[in-house]
Design a protein around this motif. Structure first.
Motif, PDB file in Angstrom:
ATOM      1  N   SER A   1      32.373  88.137  52.073  1.00 32.70           N
ATOM      2  CA  SER A   1      31.316  89.155  52.222  1.00 32.70           C
ATOM      3  C   SER A   1      30.392  89.174  51.015  1.00 32.70           C
ATOM      4  O   SER A   1      29.174  89.342  51.133  1.00 32.70           O
ATOM      5  CB  SER A   1      31.959  90.539  52.411  1.00 32.70           C
ATOM      6  OG  SER A   1      32.751  90.571  53.571  1.00 32.70           O
ATOM      7  N   GLY A   2      30.984  88.979  49.817  1.00 31.19           N
ATOM      8  CA  GLY A   2      30.145  88.931  48.621  1.00 31.19           C
ATOM      9  C   GLY A   2      29.192  87.735  48.644  1.00 31.19           C
ATOM     10  O   GLY A   2      28.029  87.836  48.261  1.00 31.19           O
ATOM     11  N   TYR A   3      29.722  86.579  49.097  1.00 28.97           N
ATOM     12  CA  TYR A   3      28.869  85.381  49.180  1.00 28.97           C
ATOM     13  C   TYR A   3      27.744  85.567  50.196  1.00 28.97           C
ATOM     14  O   TYR A   3      26.596  85.209  49.930  1.00 28.97           O
ATOM     15  CB  TYR A   3      29.709  84.157  49.552  1.00 28.97           C
ATOM     16  CG  TYR A   3      28.882  82.925  49.790  1.00 28.97           C
ATOM     17  CD1 TYR A   3      28.334  82.210  48.728  1.00 28.97           C
ATOM     18  CD2 TYR A   3      28.611  82.493  51.090  1.00 28.97           C
ATOM     19  CE1 TYR A   3      27.564  81.101  48.947  1.00 28.97           C
ATOM     20  CE2 TYR A   3      27.827  81.381  51.319  1.00 28.97           C
ATOM     21  CZ  TYR A   3      27.302  80.687  50.242  1.00 28.97           C
ATOM     22  OH  TYR A   3      26.519  79.585  50.464  1.00 28.97           O
ATOM     23  N   THR A   4      28.097  86.107  51.357  1.00 27.48           N
ATOM     24  CA  THR A   4      27.057  86.319  52.379  1.00 27.48           C
ATOM     25  C   THR A   4      26.018  87.321  51.906  1.00 27.48           C
ATOM     26  O   THR A   4      24.826  87.179  52.220  1.00 27.48           O
ATOM     27  CB  THR A   4      27.690  86.815  53.688  1.00 27.48           C
ATOM     28  OG1 THR A   4      28.441  88.001  53.434  1.00 27.48           O
ATOM     29  CG2 THR A   4      28.596  85.757  54.293  1.00 27.48           C
ATOM     30  N   LEU A   5      26.451  88.336  51.115  1.00 23.37           N
ATOM     31  CA  LEU A   5      25.475  89.286  50.570  1.00 23.37           C
ATOM     32  C   LEU A   5      24.537  88.582  49.594  1.00 23.37           C
ATOM     33  O   LEU A   5      23.318  88.786  49.624  1.00 23.37           O
ATOM     34  CB  LEU A   5      26.204  90.430  49.863  1.00 23.37           C
ATOM     35  CG  LEU A   5      25.290  91.447  49.141  1.00 23.37           C
ATOM     36  CD1 LEU A   5      24.363  92.144  50.132  1.00 23.37           C
ATOM     37  CD2 LEU A   5      26.129  92.477  48.371  1.00 23.37           C
ATOM     38  N   PHE A   6      25.104  87.717  48.733  1.00 23.52           N
ATOM     39  CA  PHE A   6      24.286  86.960  47.784  1.00 23.52           C
ATOM     40  C   PHE A   6      23.299  86.046  48.524  1.00 23.52           C
ATOM     41  O   PHE A   6      22.115  85.986  48.182  1.00 23.52           O
ATOM     42  CB  PHE A   6      25.205  86.138  46.880  1.00 23.52           C
ATOM     43  CG  PHE A   6      24.462  85.223  45.950  1.00 23.52           C
ATOM     44  CD1 PHE A   6      23.879  85.706  44.787  1.00 23.52           C
ATOM     45  CD2 PHE A   6      24.333  83.869  46.247  1.00 23.52           C
ATOM     46  CE1 PHE A   6      23.190  84.853  43.940  1.00 23.52           C
ATOM     47  CE2 PHE A   6      23.641  83.023  45.410  1.00 23.52           C
ATOM     48  CZ  PHE A   6      23.067  83.520  44.253  1.00 23.52           C
ATOM     49  N   HIS A   7      23.773  85.341  49.540  1.00 28.77           N
ATOM     50  CA  HIS A   7      22.909  84.453  50.322  1.00 28.77           C
ATOM     51  C   HIS A   7      21.831  85.238  51.036  1.00 28.77           C
ATOM     52  O   HIS A   7      20.663  84.803  51.120  1.00 28.77           O
ATOM     53  CB  HIS A   7      23.760  83.671  51.326  1.00 28.77           C
ATOM     54  CG  HIS A   7      22.975  82.701  52.160  1.00 28.77           C
ATOM     55  ND1 HIS A   7      22.530  81.499  51.676  1.00 28.77           N
ATOM     56  CD2 HIS A   7      22.544  82.779  53.450  1.00 28.77           C
ATOM     57  CE1 HIS A   7      21.856  80.866  52.613  1.00 28.77           C
ATOM     58  NE2 HIS A   7      21.858  81.620  53.708  1.00 28.77           N
ATOM     59  N   TYR A   8      22.219  86.419  51.541  1.00 28.25           N
ATOM     60  CA  TYR A   8      21.281  87.269  52.273  1.00 28.25           C
ATOM     61  C   TYR A   8      20.182  87.775  51.347  1.00 28.25           C
ATOM     62  O   TYR A   8      18.997  87.769  51.693  1.00 28.25           O
ATOM     63  CB  TYR A   8      22.049  88.443  52.887  1.00 28.25           C
ATOM     64  CG  TYR A   8      21.240  89.300  53.829  1.00 28.25           C
ATOM     65  CD1 TYR A   8      20.979  88.894  55.122  1.00 28.25           C
ATOM     66  CD2 TYR A   8      20.751  90.545  53.397  1.00 28.25           C
ATOM     67  CE1 TYR A   8      20.251  89.694  55.992  1.00 28.25           C
ATOM     68  CE2 TYR A   8      20.014  91.341  54.255  1.00 28.25           C
ATOM     69  CZ  TYR A   8      19.768  90.907  55.549  1.00 28.25           C
ATOM     70  OH  TYR A   8      19.033  91.692  56.401  1.00 28.25           O
ATOM     71  N   VAL A   9      20.579  88.197  50.135  1.00 33.08           N
ATOM     72  CA  VAL A   9      19.614  88.763  49.195  1.00 33.08           C
ATOM     73  C   VAL A   9      18.681  87.681  48.635  1.00 33.08           C
ATOM     74  O   VAL A   9      17.478  87.895  48.476  1.00 33.08           O
ATOM     75  CB  VAL A   9      20.343  89.494  48.051  1.00 33.08           C
ATOM     76  CG1 VAL A   9      19.364  89.905  46.951  1.00 33.08           C
ATOM     77  CG2 VAL A   9      21.063  90.718  48.592  1.00 33.08           C
ATOM     78  N   THR A  10      19.256  86.497  48.302  1.00 31.43           N
ATOM     79  CA  THR A  10      18.433  85.437  47.684  1.00 31.43           C
ATOM     80  C   THR A  10      17.626  84.631  48.702  1.00 31.43           C
ATOM     81  O   THR A  10      16.828  83.767  48.308  1.00 31.43           O
ATOM     82  CB  THR A  10      19.327  84.464  46.906  1.00 31.43           C
ATOM     83  OG1 THR A  10      20.311  83.912  47.801  1.00 31.43           O
ATOM     84  CG2 THR A  10      20.023  85.185  45.747  1.00 31.43           C
ATOM     85  N   SER A  11      17.803  84.855  49.991  1.00 29.74           N
ATOM     86  CA  SER A  11      17.035  84.100  50.996  1.00 29.74           C
ATOM     87  C   SER A  11      15.537  84.337  50.850  1.00 29.74           C
ATOM     88  O   SER A  11      14.728  83.438  51.071  1.00 29.74           O
ATOM     89  CB  SER A  11      17.500  84.481  52.408  1.00 29.74           C
ATOM     90  OG  SER A  11      17.287  85.860  52.648  1.00 29.74           O
ATOM     91  N   LEU A  12      15.177  85.571  50.449  1.00 31.71           N
ATOM     92  CA  LEU A  12      13.750  85.872  50.253  1.00 31.71           C
ATOM     93  C   LEU A  12      13.171  85.033  49.120  1.00 31.71           C
ATOM     94  O   LEU A  12      12.068  84.501  49.225  1.00 31.71           O
ATOM     95  CB  LEU A  12      13.568  87.361  49.966  1.00 31.71           C
ATOM     96  CG  LEU A  12      12.130  87.822  49.724  1.00 31.71           C
ATOM     97  CD1 LEU A  12      11.263  87.533  50.937  1.00 31.71           C
ATOM     98  CD2 LEU A  12      12.097  89.301  49.372  1.00 31.71           C
TER      99      LEU A  12
END
Length: 441
Positions: A44-55
């Motif tokens: 979940s932490g990785y997906t949050l990081f990927h989600y946030v940095t996608s922009l």
């Protein structure tokens, strides 16, 4: 971006719950279950990081595409991650489309400007401080007699006289250079463009412009003279004919002296009438000099044209007095009125047959040439050539060195070539001979 913020809060809340669950079950000594929750926590932490940095990744791709002008990319791979990402992708694609449209419009404008530059009759060359040519139209290449100009310094070997002028010419100055077949005017303007100094060279063919004006002046003079001569001679011819009829019908001589006088009067009137008619015929012969029809241009192959002219002179060649040869060194296409150009070739070749020859093997040679992008047809003979004192006069209307010549053949040829945006030049061949060179765009 409201949905984006809500999604971040939900993901953070889930991570906090997983962290608390891991701690709780670890303290209760449920190590296996605690480890499983911890794995979910990491994912979940990785997906949050990927989600946030996608922009950030999207913006990086956008800036790179703008930097390298690569507008073929699209943003839609993560549309399923929520409406906020779908809307963001749509906006980014709109930005890319706008940049692509601006580039297309700029390229279309540059193409249009370049097309205009290529069509004008003034030579245009744009080059930087290193001499590197950025823009060069066909007229400039033709006047400089180069196929393609990449650097101004290349002229040093091919056209040293022109290079000396360009090297010494300062911005804002103009200079005239007289060459064997042209009078060229050079002018240079220096401009600053995006921090770079660019020199813009303009080349004018003064000789061709003067020739056009000279032809117009001769045409206008010929029209006036023909009009005035016809107005004066026509009534004289009519009166002479009337007087002859009166003498024949109404005067009845009775003595030998009267008969002799009447016969002398009749003879004088016949002479006046004949000479008047001769003058009228002579003046009307120059009508064609002032009434050449506008050319009907088509694309023709020069080899096909020369073969037609060769067939026209076949009977003349069969007489065996003078050899006529056609050399098809190069085949190229020209945009010109075929009938008018054929008439020019016939005029020049006919003059060559009538030239004076002192050599044992008189010969006329017609050949096509293509050098440095310049298309020419050359008509050469090994006759005695044109005397030095009349070389400057051979294209003047009504000037002729022949006893039975009208003096409009070469001037008519030059006019036809000018109407077809082409040129005709004369050169003397050493030790003897004549060369007429037809030059085309």
């Amino acid at each position: 971006m409201k949905n984006f913020g809500v999604s971040i809060l939900l993901r953070i809340s889930l991570i906090l719950l997983l962290a608390l669950g891991t701690t709780y079950f670890f303290t209760q000594k449920y190590y296996a279950f605690s480890f499983s929750i911890f794995i979910v926590f990491l994912i979940s932490g990785y997906t949050l990081f990927h989600y946030v940095t996608s922009l950030n990744r999207k913006m990086k791709r956008l800036f790179e595409s703008i930097q390298y002008q690569d507008f073929a990319i699209t943003f839609k791979a993560d549309n399923k991650m929520g409406k906020s990402f779908k809307d963001l992708n749509s906006d980014l694609n709109a930005v890319i489309s706008s940049f692509n449209q601006v580039r297309s419009e700029r390229e279309a404008t540059l193409h249009f400007i370049n097309a205009i530059i290529q069509q004008i009759n003034v030579g245009i060359v744009s080059y930087n401080t290193l001499g590197e040519v950025e823009i060069s139209n066909q007229t400039a290449n033709k006047l400089l007699r180069v196929y393609r100009l990449k650097n101004i310094n290349d002229l040093k070997a091919e056209q040293p006289h022109i290079f000396e002028v360009l090297e010494s010419l300062k911005p804002g100055e103009s200079r005239l250079l007289t060459l064997e077949d042209n009078d060229l005017s050079f002018s240079i303007t220096e401009i600053q463009m995006r921090g770079r100094r660019i020199r813009l060279l303009a080349i004018h063919n003064i000789r061709s412009e003067l020739q056009i004006k000279e032809l117009e002046a001769w045409q206008n003079l010929t029209k006036v003279l023909r009009h005035e001569i016809m107005n004066s001679v026509t009534p004289i011819v009519s009166l002479a004919e009337t007087m002859r009829d009166i003498v024949n019908d109404e005067i009845k001589p009775t003595t030998a002296t009267e008969i002799e006088s009447v016969n002398d009067l009749k003879e004088a009137l016949v002479t006046v009438q004949k000479r008047g008619l001769g003058i009228m015929k002579f003046v009307n012969a120059y009508r064609e000099f002032t009434s050449i029809p506008l050319p009907s241009k088509t694309h023709i192959e020069v080899t096909d044209l020369l073969k037609r002219v060769e067939g026209i002179f076949a009977p003349k060649v069969a007489e065996g007095n003078i050899k006529l040869s056609f050399d098809y060194d190069a085949d190229f296409e020209i945009f010109i009125d075929q009938d008018q150009l054929e008439q020019v070739l016939i005029n020049i070749i006919k003059n060559a047959f009538e030239a004076n020859y002192t050599c044992d093997s008189p010969e006329i040679s017609v050949r096509s040439k293509l050098k440095n992008g310049i298309k020419t047809i050359e008509i050469l003979d090994n006759g005695t050539g044109v005397p030095l004192d009349i070389r400057e006069k051979i294209f003047i209307p009504f000037f002729t060195s022949k006893k039975l010549g009208s003096g409009i053949g070469l001037s008519l040829s030059r006019q036809i070539m000018a109407l077809n945006d082409a040129k005709i030049n004369y050169q003397s061949i050493s030790p003897q001979g004549t060369a007429f060179i037809l030059e085309f765009i």
